[in-house]
Design an enzyme around this catalytic site. Structure first.
Site, PDB file in Angstrom:
ATOM      1  N   HIS A 128       0.835  -1.206   0.000  1.00  0.00           N
ATOM      2  CA  HIS A 128       0.000   0.000   0.000  1.00  0.00           C
ATOM      3  C   HIS A 128       0.870   1.257   0.000  1.00  0.00           C
ATOM      4  CE1 HIS A 128      -2.691  -2.926   2.283  1.00  0.00           C
ATOM      5  NE2 HIS A 128      -3.472  -2.565   1.289  1.00  0.00           N
ATOM      6  N   GLN A 145      -0.484  -4.092  -9.025  1.00  0.00           N
ATOM      7  CA  GLN A 145      -0.519  -5.225  -9.958  1.00  0.00           C
ATOM      8  C   GLN A 145      -0.773  -6.538  -9.217  1.00  0.00           C
ATOM      9  OE1 GLN A 145      -0.605  -5.362 -13.205  1.00  0.00           O
ATOM     10  NE2 GLN A 145      -0.583  -7.608 -13.178  1.00  0.00           N
TER      11      GLN A 145
END
Ligand code: AMP
Length: 279
Positions: A34, A145
Site C-alpha cells: 500500500h 498489480q
C-alpha cells in the site's frame, strides 16, 4: 492529516483540494505494498487522499469479511508519515445507506479467475471504486498489480463509463522470500507463512519456462501446478490461469501480446492470490 467519515465532508474537502489530486483506495491493514502506492501518489500529485474501507459488498457470504484484519490507528500513523492530506474511513452505512440499489456489473473482464471463484466480487469492487471516484473526483488513482484482474476491471469500467480518472498501476511488492505482501498474510500461522512463498515459486516456474521459449498455456500452467503440488500445506488451488494481460481472456498460447499468469491457492485457510506478467 484530516480523517473523514462522511461522503459529504469528503466530497467538499476534495473539491477544495489542490490539483492534481491522487487517490489510493485500500481496505486498510496497510503494508509496504500500500505504501508504495501512497509514495508514488504523493510524488505525482499536489494533494493526496487515501481511503480505508473494508467493503462488505466484495466479500461473499462465506468469505473472511469478519476476520479481515482491521488496524485503523496504526494505518493512520503510517498514512500521516507518508504526507497524506486526507483519509476517508467511512462506516459501511455511509457508503451503503438504506435503500442503496445501484450496482456496476463489469462484463467479460470480470468473468474468469477471481470473478468465477468469488461470484459478485467484482460487482462490489467496481461499485465501491466508482463511488470513491465520484466522492473524491481524483485526477489519478493508484492500484497494485498484485490484484491484476482487479486493475483490469477498474481500467475497463473507467474507460467504459468515462470516469475521467487516470489509473496508475504499481508493481507488486514482495517479502524477501517472494511472498507478495498482503493484509491476509497476517492470518498465516508461522508454518503456513514458511510455505506461502510456494505461490510465487510456482509463478516463477511458469515464467522461467516461458523464457526458454515455451508458449503453450497448458504446459506453462502444468509447470506452475507441479510446484504448488509439491507443498503439502497448499490445501486447494482455485485456479492457475494464463490470460491476456488487458482483457483477462484465457489464452491457449502466449503470443506477442503480454500475458498474465495468475494463481489463487489456499495455504491452510488463507486464500492467496498472485500473478506475473510475461513481457
Ligand atoms: P487492499 O487493501 O488489499 O484492497 O489493497 C489496496 C491496494 O493496494 C490495491 O490496489 C492492491 O492491489 C494494492 N496492493 C495490495 N498488496 C500489494 C502489493 N503487495 N504490492 C503492490 N500493491 C499492492
Amino acid at each position: 492529516m484530516k480523517v473523514i467519515k462522511t461522503c459529504a465532508e469528503m466530497s467538499a474537502l476534495c473539491q477544495a483540494a489542490e490539483r492534481p489530486l491522487g487517490l489510493v483506495p485500500t481496505m486498510g491493514a496497510l503494508h509496504e505494498g500500500h505504501l508504495s502506492l501512497t509514495r508514488q501518489a504523493r510524488a505525482d500529485n499536489a494533494a493526496l487522499a487515501a481511503s480505508i474501507f473494508v467493503n462488505p459488498t466484495q466479500f461473499g457470504p462465506h468469505e473472511d469479511f469478519g476476520s479481515y484484519p482491521r488496524r485503523l490507528e496504526r494505518d493512520l500513523e503510517l498514512l500521516a508519515a507518508q504526507g497524506t492530506d486526507v483519509v476517508f474511513a467511512p462506516p459501511p452505512e455511509e457508503i451503503y445507506p438504506a435503500g442503496f440499489d445501484t450496482w456496476i456489473e463489469p462484463g467479460a473482464v470480470a468473468e474468469g479467475m477471481e470473478g468465477a471463484a468469488r461470484p459478485g466480487h467484482f460487482r462490489g469492487v467496481a461499485t465501491v471504486v466508482a463511488k470513491l471516484f465520484g466522492i473524491t473526483r481524483p485526477n489519478r488513482a493508484y492500484f497494485g498489480q498484485k490484484d491484476g484482474q482487479q486493475v483490469a476491471v477498474i481500467r475497463k469500467i473507467t474507460t467504459d463509463l468515462n470516469l475521467a480518472v487516470n489509473i496508475i498501476t504499481m508493481p507488486t511488492i514482495r517479502e524477501p522470500d517472494g511472498l507478495a505482501q498482503s493484509s491476509r498474510n497476517a492470518n498465516l500461522t508461522p508454518e503456513q507463512r514458511t510455505a506461502a512463498p510456494v505461490v510465487y515459486r510456482a509463478l516463477r516456474a511458469a515464467e522461467s519456462l516461458w523464457h526458454t521459449g515455451e508458449r503453450d498455456a497448458g504446459r506453462l500452467q502444468a509447470a506452475a501446478r507441479a510446484v504448488l503440488q509439491s507443498e503439502p500445506l497448499v490445501e486447494s488451488v482455485d485456479y492457475v490461469s494464463v490470460v491476456d494481460a488487458d482483457t483477462m481472456a484465457a489464452v491457449d498460447a502466449v503470443s506477442n501480446q503480454p500475458a498474465m499468469v495468475a494463481i489463487a491457492a489456499r495455504v491452510g485457510s488463507v486464500r492467496l492470490i498472485d500473478n506475473v506478467v510475461l513481457v
